[in-house]
Write a protein that holds these residues in place. Structure first.
Motif, short mmCIF file in Angstrom:
data_model
loop_
_atom_site.label_atom_id
_atom_site.label_comp_id
_atom_site.label_asym_id
_atom_site.label_seq_id
_atom_site.Cartn_x
_atom_site.Cartn_y
_atom_site.Cartn_z
N GLU A 144 11.71 12.10 7.71
CA GLU A 144 11.64 10.67 8.62
C GLU A 144 13.01 9.83 7.74
N TYR A 145 13.30 8.82 8.72
CA TYR A 145 14.21 8.13 7.61
C TYR A 145 13.61 6.55 7.65
N ALA A 146 12.58 6.93 6.32
CA ALA A 146 12.24 6.32 6.02
C ALA A 146 11.05 6.11 4.90
N ASN A 147 11.12 5.64 3.82
CA ASN A 147 10.79 5.39 1.85
C ASN A 147 9.62 4.36 2.11
N TYR A 148 8.54 4.60 1.00
CA TYR A 148 8.09 4.14 0.53
C TYR A 148 8.14 3.42 -1.30
N SER A 149 8.48 2.29 -1.79
CA SER A 149 9.18 2.09 -2.83
C SER A 149 7.82 0.68 -3.06
N ILE A 150 7.66 1.05 -4.70
CA ILE A 150 6.98 -0.19 -5.53
C ILE A 150 8.36 -0.96 -5.91
N PHE A 151 7.69 -2.44 -5.36
CA PHE A 151 8.71 -3.12 -6.26
C PHE A 151 7.95 -4.37 -7.41
N ASP A 152 8.75 -5.16 -8.39
CA ASP A 152 8.15 -5.44 -9.04
C ASP A 152 8.37 -7.26 -9.67
N VAL A 153 8.71 -7.72 -8.40
CA VAL A 153 8.96 -8.77 -8.84
C VAL A 153 7.74 -10.09 -8.71
N GLU A 154 8.47 -10.98 -9.11
CA GLU A 154 8.01 -12.56 -9.36
C GLU A 154 7.20 -12.96 -8.29
N SER A 155 7.94 -12.90 -7.20
CA SER A 155 6.95 -13.62 -6.31
C SER A 155 7.28 -12.89 -4.84
N ASN A 156 6.61 -13.90 -4.22
CA ASN A 156 7.31 -13.39 -2.40
C ASN A 156 8.46 -13.51 -1.83
N ASP A 157 8.91 -14.63 -2.57
CA ASP A 157 9.80 -14.85 -2.18
C ASP A 157 11.28 -14.25 -2.52
N GLU A 158 11.05 -14.40 -3.97
CA GLU A 158 11.70 -13.08 -4.54
C GLU A 158 12.13 -12.12 -3.61
N LEU A 159 10.75 -11.33 -3.13
CA LEU A 159 10.91 -10.18 -3.06
C LEU A 159 11.61 -9.85 -1.82
#
Length: 92
Positions: free
Chosen positions: A49-64
């Motif tokens: 697929e032209y897709a990915n799963y990623s893990i983000f480590d951020v401070e807030s929903n807004d930052e993401l």
């Protein structure tokens, strides 16, 4: 805050390849910068697929939201976000 993010890319079939190639190059550079900064912790391709799963480590929903909406491919993506919490049985 950790988030699991699935991104499905849906480029228009009539998009000129030169335009698509430019967007993909900018996307790669931005994604690699975010990985180097520690915000984009993991990036995995979905096989077939032209897709990915990623893990983000951020401070807030807004930052993401800001990081995702700044992706050059953002206008052509379907994105699903799942907030993550530490599992009580995890040893890491």
């Amino acid at each position: 805050m950790l988030f699991l993010v699935r991104m499905d890319v849906l480029l228009p079939l009539d998009m000129p390849s030169s335009v698509a190639d430019d967007i993909k190059a900018r996307e790669k550079a931005y994604a690699q910068d975010l990985q180097r900064s520690g915000k984009w912790v993991h990036l995995y391709r979905v096989v077939g697929e032209y897709a990915n799963y990623s893990i983000f480590d951020v401070e807030s929903n807004d930052e993401l939201h800001g990081l995702l909406s700044s992706l050059p491919l953002f206008p052509y993506m379907k994105i699903m976000v799942t907030p993550l919490a530490k599992h009580p049985s995890s040893i890491v």
